[in-house]
Write an enzyme that holds these catalytic residues in place. Sequence first.
Site, PDB file in Angstrom:
ATOM      1  N   ASP A  72       0.825  -1.204   0.000  1.00 33.62           N
ATOM      2  CA  ASP A  72       0.000   0.000   0.000  1.00 33.62           C
ATOM      3  C   ASP A  72       0.857   1.250   0.000  1.00 33.62           C
ATOM      4  OD1 ASP A  72      -2.079   1.734   0.118  1.00 33.62           O
ATOM      5  OD2 ASP A  72      -2.750   1.197   2.120  1.00 33.62           O
ATOM      6  N   ASP A  86      -1.404   5.062  -6.235  1.00 34.79           N
ATOM      7  CA  ASP A  86      -1.754   4.201  -5.097  1.00 34.79           C
ATOM      8  C   ASP A  86      -1.846   2.745  -5.523  1.00 34.79           C
ATOM      9  OD1 ASP A  86      -2.544   3.480  -2.491  1.00 34.79           O
ATOM     10  OD2 ASP A  86      -4.627   3.497  -3.106  1.00 34.79           O
TER      11      ASP A  86
END
Length: 435
Positions: A102, A310
């Site tokens: 992440d 992301d």
Amino acid sequence: MAPPKHVLALVLLLFSATDACHQPPKTLHIPVVHRNAVFPPPPDANRGSLVTNRRRFPAADTALMMSRLHSPVMSGLPFESGEYFASIGVGTPSTSTLLVIDTGSDLVWLQCKPCRHCYGQMSPFYDPRRSSTYRQIPCSSPQCPLLQGCDNSTGGCGYTMVYGDGSASSGNLATDRLVFSNDTSVYNITIGCGHDNEGLFDSSAGLLGVGRGAASFASQVAPSYGRYFAYCLGDRTSNARSSSSYLVFGRTPELPYTAFTPLLSNPRRRNLYYVNMAGFSVGGERVTAGFSNSSLSLDTASGRGGVVVDSGTSISRLPRDAYGALRDAFDARAAAAGMRRLAEDISVFDACYDMRGAAMASVPGIVLHFAGGADMALPPENYFIPEDSRNGRFYCLALEATDDGLSVLGNVQQQGFRVVLDVEKERVGFAPKAC
């Protein structure tokens, strides 16, 4: 997904990073294998559909808060997840875990025994009581009362992570050893040991936060590997037991065709990797009507706007006007090519097509343009994905509109690109077909 409604309370207590890596090798490889190689999907798994579409950023207010390390990565699609996972050992002896990679958050955390509340995961639960290198950060630490304070249930400094989709993890902060491929170890990494966890983490043990904040794994190993890492997310639908995906920390030779764009900083969300998307083309033509380029720009005064790279979000999100302009341009060219658009939406997608009898070569091309002349020419599988939840061959434009002032370049659109996050030189690179 609804806009974030919760505020993250995150305690980040970091020790000196000078000894974070114990005798770091010249190259440190973190294997990333395809998830199917570890846990084969059930025979009736729907491999073409992104059933879940996570927004894994911490709640908005929380963002205010050499050698190489290389890891293989696996796709979460067989588990109905749009995320990618790294296989990492934690503790001594090590417990094998699957952690979501992440870039949109910082803390490294995983579910820990004993659980007050834990969701199901595919790898064994980590038991810190069995690790000889586990060290809980004590309440007596001078930083602890200045941050979140003591967690009386564990007797140590605590943390709470609340994410924009309502998922959460809380527990105590500690340090322990992380183990990667070839038994390469990194010591004294600050982790969150979660005893109370809930949400949509799709069978992973937790998160490997590699954002820009001080608590992220990328920042903790920076003294040994620099403020530079790269990753490549391979075919999310592949059955192959070997994976082309990887995650590597430390400066590596750059591919000559890497296109770089400046890395931007948001003073209100310092842990995110922002880029300036300058626009997009559909079918070989620049789209200029129907939206304002300012809607894609970062306003550093208010902290709104901008595009974030992301790895923990599956589908890219654009401002509603920009998305509408791109979708309408795509639909016009698709209609001209004989593609029949469905009257109804499928899942979160509002531009879906019946491709029975239509050639995939007719799908209009999409190119994303970034500041500095960097372009991402997306292959069709990065934006036109099958939705096989019904009879027939239905495909959807895999993009979404957002109204919350933050756009996202998700991992479906990043698939197959080597993404370089070079904080030292303040730039982000994209190299196609590089897994």
